[in-house]
Design a protein around this motif. Structure first.
Motif: not given
Length: 149
Positions: A1-5, A9-10
């Motif tokens: 999920m942190s990758h998706l977040l 943001i990017e």
């Protein structure tokens, strides 16, 4: 999920950068138009300054002309007033001489008892006196600025 977040943001930052680039392009086109308007405004101001200088020179020339005309007309009016006063004095003196001559002529006539003594008639205004009165009336119409009405 942190990758998706991180990707979200990017993506949000990329969208904001695209919006900023679009807004900068709009500002750039507005600045170009403003620069073009500035050049045309400078040209208009230069023409206005030139026209103003020409008008100022023309006004100065007109003021000088008016001053010269006013002085010339003032001297002519003063001369006309002097002439009018001289004519008035000469007419008064002529009327005085005419009355004395009339008295001498009446006294020199032979007196007859059949004729009644002449009745003194009111003095008539001669045409020369009328001309002098008209000249005096014209000179009395002089304006305070030196110009006649």
């Amino acid at each position: 999920m942190s990758h998706l977040l991180g990707v979200a943001i990017e993506s949000l930052v990329a969208m904001l950068l695209i919006l900023t680039i679009g807004y900068c392009m709009v500002l750039n086109s507005r600045l170009k138009r403003l620069k073009a308007d500035e050049h045309s405004l400078k040209a208009t101001i230069a023409e206005l300054i030139t026209a103003t200088e020409i008008a100022e020179r023309a006004i100065g020339g007109l003021k000088h002309t008016v001053r010269d005309v006013n002085e010339h007309l003032g001297s002519q009016l003063t001369s006309a007033e002097r002439m009018s006063q001289q004519l008035k004095n000469q007419l008064a003196e002529g009327d005085n001489i005419f009355r004395r001559l009339s008295k001498i002529a009446v006294a020199a006539r032979p007196a007859t008892d059949a004729e009644p003594p002449p009745v003194a008639s009111p003095p008539r205004v001669s045409s020369a006196k009328a001309v002098a009165a008209a000249a005096q009336a014209f000179s009395d119409r002089r304006r305070p600025g030196g110009l006649a009405a």
